[in-house]
Design a protein around this motif. Structure first.
Motif, short mmCIF file in Angstrom:
data_model
loop_
_atom_site.label_atom_id
_atom_site.label_comp_id
_atom_site.label_asym_id
_atom_site.label_seq_id
_atom_site.Cartn_x
_atom_site.Cartn_y
_atom_site.Cartn_z
N LEU A 289 -3.86 -1.14 -8.25
CA LEU A 289 -4.44 -0.49 -9.35
C LEU A 289 -5.51 0.89 -8.61
N ARG A 290 -6.06 0.34 -6.89
CA ARG A 290 -7.21 0.95 -6.52
C ARG A 290 -6.54 1.96 -5.72
N GLN A 291 -5.07 2.49 -5.84
CA GLN A 291 -4.32 2.80 -4.52
C GLN A 291 -3.87 4.30 -5.34
N GLN A 292 -3.32 5.46 -4.77
CA GLN A 292 -2.69 6.40 -5.50
C GLN A 292 -1.16 6.13 -4.83
N VAL A 293 -0.25 6.37 -5.17
CA VAL A 293 1.01 5.85 -5.29
C VAL A 293 1.66 6.69 -4.11
N LEU A 294 2.10 6.16 -3.18
CA LEU A 294 2.98 7.16 -1.94
C LEU A 294 4.20 7.57 -2.23
N VAL A 295 5.14 8.58 -2.34
CA VAL A 295 6.02 9.68 -2.43
C VAL A 295 5.94 10.37 -0.86
N VAL A 296 7.23 10.58 -0.85
CA VAL A 296 7.45 11.33 0.61
C VAL A 296 7.92 12.30 -0.23
N ASP B 182 8.71 0.05 -0.13
CA ASP B 182 10.34 1.07 -0.31
C ASP B 182 9.95 2.05 -0.21
N THR B 183 8.94 2.83 -0.38
CA THR B 183 9.45 4.28 0.15
C THR B 183 9.44 4.73 1.47
N LEU B 184 8.07 3.89 2.09
CA LEU B 184 7.92 4.04 3.47
C LEU B 184 9.11 4.03 4.29
N ALA B 185 9.86 2.79 3.58
CA ALA B 185 10.91 2.47 4.55
C ALA B 185 12.26 2.77 4.44
N ALA B 186 12.96 3.91 3.08
CA ALA B 186 13.56 4.60 3.13
C ALA B 186 12.94 5.43 3.74
N GLN B 187 11.97 6.34 3.59
CA GLN B 187 11.63 7.31 5.03
C GLN B 187 11.91 7.70 6.07
N ARG B 188 11.77 5.73 6.80
CA ARG B 188 12.55 5.84 8.13
C ARG B 188 14.12 6.05 8.51
N THR C 155 12.76 14.81 -2.23
CA THR C 155 11.56 13.86 -2.82
C THR C 155 12.37 11.93 -2.08
N ILE C 156 11.70 11.26 -1.79
CA ILE C 156 12.28 9.89 -2.21
C ILE C 156 9.99 9.02 -2.98
N GLU C 157 11.20 8.46 -4.05
CA GLU C 157 10.12 7.57 -5.13
C GLU C 157 10.24 6.28 -4.99
N SER C 158 9.30 5.65 -5.93
CA SER C 158 10.21 4.11 -5.68
C SER C 158 9.72 3.85 -7.06
#
Length: 396
Positions: free
Chosen positions: A187-194, A244-250, A261-264
């Motif tokens: 809740l205190r982190q922003q959402v990572l997207v690629v 999952d977003t980071l693994a998808a990027q790799r 774009t990659i989103e989870s």
């Protein structure tokens, strides 16, 4: 010579499931590997080791790297499996110990910041012929295997640009204490997207990480697992800060693809969505040490995790959508899996056994670089894959 798989955090909720899965795999592959259970507290560790008939060692990461390496080295570990959260306190220490000792490292981490920190050790691991697999549990591994299979099924030329990759998980009804803590921290982190980005210096397109406010991105996904699809199968999911977003990027980079774009996403009910959408406002409050301490108290009152009956009654669904640059659907897959905690044990053990029994791999790897979705789908309880796009074309 048989390998040795050392499981750290063996007496925790997920650790016990992994320990049981290790014994199951050992019975299926007799003589392939031995098991050492490790943890900080001697008494529960001894009781579990006696119940399973395994070796054990008392290991406290606070004792310093020299002592940690000495204890692990005495047992000649081939693979270290880390099931002890919070992984922000354990992952980097054990990954560094593994590199120094020349053994592989596997964990079930679900925290994006930890994933990137372990990734930073990749070059050193490769030089030491050591494999690091972070996120080998349900979070990251399941969707990663599915995405890798999908990219291969598309059979597109290298560097073909895709429009979007979206991963969505069905709602988890029964949390372990560790999972509840991870959700609270998110809740205190922003959402990572690629996103696709361009380096102006060399004019080369690359996949870059971006941040979106918590609660901003929502989509409807078809979480139905039967045919024909019903109206209430389409449910809302919120974008989440998942590994999952980071693994998808790799995986996209490994398969030499480009995507815009990659989103989870994770399915959430109305109350959960409302709380999540307030995340941006709550972030300063959640970051306050006093508030975090108070919030920890009700979490500690939760059960360690779902019972066996609850796990069996709560399978999960992973949705994978891939679009081209014109928003045409290329992939629309559904994978019904066992409960996230049971599947975590199966996946982590699958990765560890593969690394420990002869796989010549090194560096920072995704789970899909160690296992294939086709073999994982043979695991007990792993459901079949639904190709919903093909079903629509056939009118079924």
């Amino acid at each position: 010579m048989a390998s040795t798989l050392l499981l750290y955090g063996a007496t925790g909720y997920s650790g016990r499931l992994i320990a049981a899965e290790l014994k199951h795999r050992q019975a299926v592959q007799p003589g392939a590997f031995s098991i050492v259970l490790a943890g900080r507290n001697a008494q529960p560790l001894i009781e579990l080791a006696n119940a399973l008939g395994t070796a054990y060692c008392v290991l406290d990461l606070e004792d310093g790297q020299a002592q940690v390496r000495r204890v692990i080295g005495e047992h000649e570990a081939t693979v270290i499996i880390n099931a002890a959260g919070p992984f922000a306190r354990t992952a980097d220490r054990l990954a560094k110990a593994a590199i120094a000792l020349g053994c592989h490292y596997v964990d079930i981490n679900g925290e994006a910041d930890v994933y990137r920190k372990v990734d930073d050790n990749g070059t050193e691991a490769s030089a030491a012929n050591v494999a690091l697999v972070c996120g080998a549990g349900f979070w990251a591994a399941a969707s990663n295997l599915l995405l890798d299979a999908a990219l291969q099924a598309l059979a597109l030329p290298e560097n073909t640009e895709l429009g979007a990759i979206r991963i969505a998980m069905s709602r988890i009804k029964t949390f372990s204490r560790g999972s509840a803590e991870t959700v609270w921290e998110s809740l205190r982190q922003q959402v990572l997207v690629v996103r696709k980005g361009r380096n102006e210096r060399d004019a080369v397109d690359r996949l870059v990480l971006r941040h979106e406010p918590v609660g901003k991105l929502e989509r409807r996904f078809n979480f139905g697992d039967t045919r024909p699809t019903k109206v209430d199968d389409w449910r809302i999911a919120s974008a989440a800060n998942l590994v999952d977003t980071l693994a998808a990027q790799r995986t996209v980079e490994h398969r030499r693809r480009m995507v815009r774009t990659i989103e989870s996403y994770v399915e959430a009910g109305r109350l959960a969505r409302a709380a999540y959408q307030l995340g941006g406002w709550l972030a300063p409050l959640v970051a306050n040490r006093t508030v975090r301490t108070l919030a920890q108290q009700p979490i500690e009152l939760l059960a360690a995790g779902p019972t066996k009956k609850e796990r069996e009654a709560e399978p999960h669904l992973i949705v994978l959508e891939i679009e081209d640059c014109l928003h045409n659907t290329l992939i629309d897959w559904r994978w019904k899996t066992p409960n996230v905690y049971q599947f975590t044990a199966q996946l982590a053990v699958g990765v560890a056994v593969r690394l420990g029994t002869g796989a010549r791999l090194k560096g920072f790897l995704t789970p899909a670089q160690v296992l294939a979705a086709t073999e994982v789908m043979q695991y007990p309880g792993a459901g079949t894959l639904r190709n919903c796009l093909l079903e629509r074309r056939r009118g079924t």
